[in-house]
Structure formats: structure tokens, C-alpha cells
Design an enzyme around this catalytic site. Structure first.
Site, PDB file in Angstrom:
ATOM      1  CG  HIS A   1      -1.954   1.053   1.169  1.00 42.49           C
ATOM      2  ND1 HIS A   1      -3.250   0.766   0.839  1.00 42.49           N
ATOM      3  CD2 HIS A   1      -1.895   2.389   1.314  1.00 42.49           C
ATOM      4  CE1 HIS A   1      -3.949   1.891   0.794  1.00 42.49           C
ATOM      5  NE2 HIS A   1      -3.140   2.878   1.079  1.00 42.49           N
TER       6      HIS A   1
ATOM      7  CE1 TYR B   1      -4.517   8.927   8.381  1.00 43.81           C
ATOM      8  CE2 TYR B   1      -3.407   9.366   6.307  1.00 43.81           C
ATOM      9  CZ  TYR B   1      -3.496   8.663   7.498  1.00 43.81           C
ATOM     10  OH  TYR B   1      -2.568   7.700   7.795  1.00 43.81           O
TER      11      TYR B   1
ATOM     12  N   PRO C   1      -2.432   5.688  17.827  1.00 43.69           N
ATOM     13  CG  PRO C   1      -4.535   4.665  17.632  1.00 43.69           C
ATOM     14  CD  PRO C   1      -3.692   5.484  18.561  1.00 43.69           C
TER      15      PRO C   1
ATOM     16  CE  LYS D   1       5.662   6.189  12.123  1.00 45.28           C
ATOM     17  NZ  LYS D   1       5.886   5.805  10.734  1.00 45.28           N
TER      18      LYS D   1
ATOM     19  CE1 TYR E   1       0.598   7.689   7.225  1.00 49.66           C
ATOM     20  CE2 TYR E   1       0.950   6.825   5.018  1.00 49.66           C
ATOM     21  CZ  TYR E   1       0.117   7.065   6.083  1.00 49.66           C
ATOM     22  OH  TYR E   1      -1.196   6.691   6.024  1.00 49.66           O
TER      23      TYR E   1
HETATM   24  C1  LIG Z   1      -7.402   0.345  17.007  1.00 51.81           C
HETATM   25  C2  LIG Z   1      -5.911   0.180  16.918  1.00 51.81           C
HETATM   26  C3  LIG Z   1      -5.287   0.270  15.670  1.00 51.81           C
HETATM   27  C4  LIG Z   1      -3.905   0.128  15.562  1.00 51.81           C
HETATM   28  N1  LIG Z   1      -3.310   0.227  14.313  1.00 51.81           N
HETATM   29  C5  LIG Z   1      -1.962   0.077  14.204  1.00 51.81           C
HETATM   30  C6  LIG Z   1      -1.317   0.028  12.914  1.00 51.81           C
HETATM   31  O1  LIG Z   1      -1.962   0.146  11.854  1.00 51.81           O
HETATM   32  N2  LIG Z   1       0.052  -0.152  12.881  1.00 51.81           N
HETATM   33  C7  LIG Z   1       0.781  -0.308  14.035  1.00 51.81           C
HETATM   34  O2  LIG Z   1       2.013  -0.458  13.949  1.00 51.81           O
HETATM   35  N3  LIG Z   1       0.204  -0.322  15.263  1.00 51.81           N
HETATM   36  C8  LIG Z   1      -1.153  -0.143  15.383  1.00 51.81           C
HETATM   37  N4  LIG Z   1      -1.753  -0.233  16.607  1.00 51.81           N
HETATM   38  C9  LIG Z   1      -0.929  -0.499  17.804  1.00 51.81           C
HETATM   39  C10 LIG Z   1      -0.582  -1.982  17.947  1.00 51.81           C
HETATM   40  O3  LIG Z   1      -1.743  -2.787  17.898  1.00 51.81           O
HETATM   41  C11 LIG Z   1       0.167  -2.228  19.263  1.00 51.81           C
HETATM   42  O4  LIG Z   1       1.207  -1.286  19.360  1.00 51.81           O
HETATM   43  C12 LIG Z   1       0.743  -3.651  19.330  1.00 51.81           C
HETATM   44  O5  LIG Z   1      -0.294  -4.582  19.583  1.00 51.81           O
HETATM   45  C13 LIG Z   1       1.796  -3.771  20.419  1.00 51.81           C
HETATM   46  O6  LIG Z   1       2.255  -5.092  20.495  1.00 51.81           O
HETATM   47  P1  LIG Z   1       2.763  -5.696  21.882  1.00 51.81           P
HETATM   48  O7  LIG Z   1       3.164  -7.089  21.610  1.00 51.81           O
HETATM   49  O8  LIG Z   1       3.728  -4.762  22.501  1.00 51.81           O
HETATM   50  O9  LIG Z   1       1.487  -5.649  22.856  1.00 51.81           O
HETATM   51  P2  LIG Z   1       0.095  -6.404  22.722  1.00 51.81           P
HETATM   52  O10 LIG Z   1      -0.257  -6.664  21.309  1.00 51.81           O
HETATM   53  O11 LIG Z   1      -0.855  -5.597  23.550  1.00 51.81           O
HETATM   54  O12 LIG Z   1       0.350  -7.809  23.419  1.00 51.81           O
HETATM   55  C14 LIG Z   1       0.491  -7.911  24.826  1.00 51.81           C
HETATM   56  C15 LIG Z   1       0.041  -9.315  25.258  1.00 51.81           C
HETATM   57  O13 LIG Z   1       0.253  -9.441  26.673  1.00 51.81           O
HETATM   58  C16 LIG Z   1      -0.876 -10.071  27.250  1.00 51.81           C
HETATM   59  N5  LIG Z   1      -0.954  -9.673  28.675  1.00 51.81           N
HETATM   60  C17 LIG Z   1      -1.351  -8.470  29.176  1.00 51.81           C
HETATM   61  N6  LIG Z   1      -1.295  -8.486  30.516  1.00 51.81           N
HETATM   62  C18 LIG Z   1      -0.843  -9.715  30.871  1.00 51.81           C
HETATM   63  C19 LIG Z   1      -0.587 -10.344  32.113  1.00 51.81           C
HETATM   64  N7  LIG Z   1      -0.770  -9.697  33.301  1.00 51.81           N
HETATM   65  N8  LIG Z   1      -0.137 -11.623  32.114  1.00 51.81           N
HETATM   66  C20 LIG Z   1       0.071 -12.295  30.937  1.00 51.81           C
HETATM   67  N9  LIG Z   1      -0.178 -11.750  29.738  1.00 51.81           N
HETATM   68  C21 LIG Z   1      -0.622 -10.475  29.699  1.00 51.81           C
HETATM   69  C22 LIG Z   1      -2.046  -9.597  26.415  1.00 51.81           C
HETATM   70  O14 LIG Z   1      -3.158 -10.491  26.507  1.00 51.81           O
HETATM   71  C23 LIG Z   1      -1.434  -9.556  25.018  1.00 51.81           C
HETATM   72  O15 LIG Z   1      -1.617 -10.763  24.309  1.00 51.81           O
HETATM   73  C24 LIG Z   1      -3.138  -0.103  16.743  1.00 51.81           C
HETATM   74  C25 LIG Z   1      -3.767  -0.207  17.987  1.00 51.81           C
HETATM   75  C26 LIG Z   1      -5.134  -0.071  18.087  1.00 51.81           C
HETATM   76  C27 LIG Z   1      -5.794  -0.194  19.441  1.00 51.81           C
END
Ligand SMILES: Cc1cc2nc3c(=O)[nH]c(=O)nc-3n(C[C@H](O)[C@H](O)[C@H](O)COP(=O)(O)OP(=O)(O)OC[C@H]3O[C@@H](n4cnc5c(N)ncnc54)[C@H](O)[C@@H]3O)c2cc1C
Length: 382
Positions: A74, A197, A289, A293, A379
Site C-alpha cells: 500500500h 484522512y 495510533p 507505529k 510515514y
Molecule cells: C485500534 C488500533 C489500531 C492500531 N493500528 C496500528 C497500525 O496500523 N500499525 C501499528 O504499527 N500499530 C497499530 N496499533 C498499535 C498496535 O496494535 C500495538 O502497538 C501492538 O499490539 C503492540 O504489540 P505488543 O506485543 O507490545 O502488545 P500487545 O499486542 O498488547 O500484546 C500484549 C500481550 O500481553 C498479554 N498480557 C497483558 N497483561 C498480561 C498479564 N498480566 N499476564 C500475561 N499476559 C498479559 C495480552 O493479553 C497480550 O496478548 C493499533 C492499535 C489499536 C488499538
């Protein structure tokens, strides 16, 4: 009895799973403790736009097959407002790079399967309730009761509401951007080829591809708004107004299958390590978001930490681990700065002065090649 492993990982999101996979590829023993069920982590729809840096990490380590097969490149985004619409073909600007549209739940599904294939262990349904960074120990609760597990190192990959971040005696900088979005998923194909946007006095609206059947839309809503008050009809009516569909063409509508409020806020811990504990992804820093990133930072930090842990465990060199915060934080701040820049660009301002500044920024983005190159580079990259 305390279970023991080499690298203990809290959380099976993109951060924990990329880290686990990279360590397993080196034959390092790992254990992931995950609160949710396998079904829940594999169906949680969040991110969708992977930057080229993340795509390179995934392919470099043999984790990109699903993304390469099903992901879609994209490279165009559009800005729509009272003065019309303009597109930026960012595949031809900046460094000429593109996003890959690949839903986060599909990536997580791939990463879980790969990690298990590489001999990794995940305890699903296990909620961490206590963390000791000095002994790299987690207490967790599952159906069987209370358990304790420890490692030589502990990776906090449990997201923005996890428990490991509380164990880092870090200085934290936080920012509430004062804006909330209703994030919806519509069971409908994308309406426009480009990420769009829409800038409107009623508030921002966004359109982003996810899969051929599902499209993500965002609507700026008052902070604290109840997502339940947004019926399908109300959502499509607000999108029609803000996307100016009378002028630019109708949206492809379908049932709204998810609606949630996302408060745009940032939080950065500094340092992101303490004793034997290292924070990765949302646990280390939360980012709004607005510039997509978060998942990308999580993937890139996981690679940095994996490489540092491999140095420590295989070559007895802990210097990369000691430098982990210093290595990651400059990139985190650049991403934060660009996300904030996007927030200023996309949302209406109360006062006329700031409205005029925003208009000038949009004009410059439409007309000035140097500004477009700056935008494109930030971006897609960090
Ligand atoms: C609506 C939305 C749209 C988004 N769009 C984008 C995008 O287009 N591009 C982008 O780069 N980012 C985007 N993001 C952000 C992205 O989804 C997050 O930054 C990403 O999920 C982070 O990954 P992570 O592994 O750090 O955390 P998470 O994906 O949150 O994973 C953390 C894990 O830890 C587990 N956990 C939590 N607490 C505990 C506990 N006490 N004990 C055991 N396990 C636990 C959770 O269940 C989860 O599975 C978006 C976010 C949202 C909400």
C-alpha cells in the site's frame, strides 16, 4: 516448585512472539506466559499497516511467509477537506517505500504457529500477577491456581496494561493528546484505493484497508463517549458527512463488527530496562495510533533485544543488553514526534489561529516536494 527457563517472556503479542521466535531459532530455551486464550490472541484485530522495517525483520528471520503471501502493498494516502482532496503517492516519495497491509491477528496467528514449530512453549490463560526484576521471576495465576516461573532474563511484552512495566523503576513521560477515536471495523470492502484522512469541523474521520472483506474506519468522538451509543446508522451517517461522500462518492457499507473507543495517549518509560527485566513494545512505550507505529516499534525492539540476549547468552557479552534502552529510545521518540505531528494535522482546533496553521501545513504538504518527502519517509519508516 519454580519452573525455570532461560528467557521468560510475558505476553504473546507481536513483541513477545517475534522475540520468542528469534531466540528459539538460536536454540535458546524460552517460555511465554499469556493471559488470553490462543483463540483470543489470534482474533484480536488491532494494527494492519506494517512498515518496511518490520517487513524486513520478519522476512530476515523466516517469519514473513504469511505476510508475503497474503499481505498487500500500500503506497498512497489521501487528505480530504473543505478545499478538495489531494493524494500523496508515498511509494514514489521519500525513500520510495510502502506499507504492507496485513492484519495483526493474522500476523499473530503466523507467529504463534512458527514459535511452537521452533519448539517454544506458551502457557495460555496464565495471568501474571507479580514480577521480580532482580530474579527474573513471574508469579501467575491459571486454572490450576498460583504458579511461579523464573528465567535468566525476563522480557516484558505484556502491552500497555500489563504488569511488567510496573516493575521498572523508570522515569515515565506521559501525554494525553485530548482526543478520542471511535475505532470501528466494518464488514465491507475498502471504499477507496488509498488510506483516506478526512478533515472536517465535526472531527476527523479515517479510512484504512484491512482485508478484502473488512475495512477499518476511525471517527473522532468526545473523550469518554460510549461506543454503544454509536449505532451502525449513526456511524455511517457521520462517515458520510465527514468523508464528504456527496462530493467524492459513496462508501461501501456493511455491518459494523467491532466498535471501541481509543484514547490517543502516549507514554514513554526511560530507561526500559531494570535488573534482568527488559520492556518491549507497548509495555515500553505507548503511542497513539495516528501514524500506525505501535506494532512496528514492537517488532523492531524485539529484534534488538533478541540480538542483545543472543550476545549475552552465546558470546558472554552483555554490552548490547546494557545499551538496550539507549539503542531503542531515539527511535521511539522519533515515532512519537511524527505521531504528534499527525494528531495536529488531523484534528480540528478551537481557535482560528491554529486552524489557519493547520491549513498552511496541508497546503505545504500538497504543494511542496520537500515536505512530501519528509512526510513519506516518516510515514512508512521510523
Ligand atoms: C485500534 C488500533 C489500531 C492500531 N493500528 C496500528 C497500525 O496500523 N500499525 C501499528 O504499527 N500499530 C497499530 N496499533 C498499535 C498496535 O496494535 C500495538 O502497538 C501492538 O499490539 C503492540 O504489540 P505488543 O506485543 O507490545 O502488545 P500487545 O499486542 O498488547 O500484546 C500484549 C500481550 O500481553 C498479554 N498480557 C497483558 N497483561 C498480561 C498479564 N498480566 N499476564 C500475561 N499476559 C498479559 C495480552 O493479553 C497480550 O496478548 C493499533 C492499535 C489499536 C488499538
Amino acid at each position: 516448585m519454580v519452573d525455570h527457563t532461560t528467557v521468560l517472556i510475558a505476553g504473546a503479542g507481536p513483541a513477545g512472539l517475534v522475540l520468542g521466535n528469534l531466540l528459539r531459532a538460536e536454540g535458546i530455551a524460552t517460555l511465554v506466559v499469556e493471559r488470553a486464550s490462543r483463540e483470543q490472541v489470534q482474533t484480536r484485530a488491532r494494527a494492519g499497516f506494517l512498515g518496511p522495517g518490520s517487513a524486513r525483520v520478519l522476512t530476515r528471520h523466516g517469519l514473513g511467509a504469511g505476510m508475503l503471501h497474503k499481505g498487500r502493498p500500500h503506497g498512497v494516502c489521501a487528505f480530504r477537506g473543505a478545499d478538495g482532496e489531494f493524494e500523496l503517492d508515498y511509494s514514489r516519495l521519500g525513500r520510495g517505500e510502502v506499507h504492507t497491509v496485513y492484519p495483526q491477528q493474522d500476523l499473530v496467528t503466523d507467529l504463534v504457529a512458527q514459535y511452537l514449530d521452533r519448539g517454544g512453549e506458551i502457557r495460555f490463560g496464565a495471568t501474571a500477577t507479580g514480577v521480580d526484576s532482580g530474579t527474573a521471576t513471574i508469579r501467575y495465576r491459571d486454572e490450576q491456581g498460583e504458579n511461579v516461573v523464573s528465567g535468566r532474563f525476563l522480557a516484558g511484552c505484556d502491552g500497555g496494561n500489563g504488569i511488567t512495566r510496573q516493575a521498572v523503576a523508570a522515569h515515565r513521560l506521559t501525554q494525553d493528546h485530548g482526543v478520542s477515536w471511535l475505532a470501528v471495523l466494518a464488514e465491507a470492502p475498502q471504499s477507496m484505493a488509498a488510506v483516506t484522512y478526512a478533515i472536517h469541523d465535526d472531527g476527523f474521520a479515517g479510512h484504512m484497508a484491512r482485508s478484502p472483506e473488512v475495512t477499518r474506519y476511525y471517527l473522532q468522538v468526545p473523550p469518554g463517549d460510549d461506543p454503544g451509543a454509536w449505532t451502525d446508522e449513526r456511524i455511517w451517517a457521520a462517515l458520510d458527512t465527514r468523508m464528504r461522500t456527496d462530493e467524492f462518492g459513496q462508501l461501501k457499507q456493511g455491518p459494523i463488527i467491532e466498535r471501541r473507543i481509543v484514547r490517543l495517549r502516549s507514554e514513554v518509560a526511560d530507561p526500559i530496562q531494570h535488573d534482568r527485566l527488559f520492556l518491549v513494545g507497548d509495555a515500553a512505550s505507548l503511542i497513539s495510533p495516528s501514524a500506525a507505529k505501535g506494532a512496528n516499534l514492537a517488532i523492531m525492539e524485539a529484534e534488538v533485544l533478541a540480538s542483545a540476549l543472543i550476545s549475552a547468552l552465546r558470546h558472554d557479552d552483555e554490552r548490547p543488553l546494557a545499551a538496550y534502552s539507549r539503542t531503542c529510545l531515539p527511535r521511539v521518540w522519533r515515532a512519537q514526534e511524527f505521531s504528534r505531528w499527525m494528531i495536529d494535522l488531523l484534528h480540528p482546533h478551537e481557535d482560528a489561529f491554529h486552524r489557519a496553521l493547520r491549513r498552511a501545513r496541508l497546503d505545504s504538504l500538497r504543494d511542496c516536494r520537500a515536505h512530501q518527502d519528509f512526510f513519506a519517509e516518516h510515514y512508512v519508516g521510523i
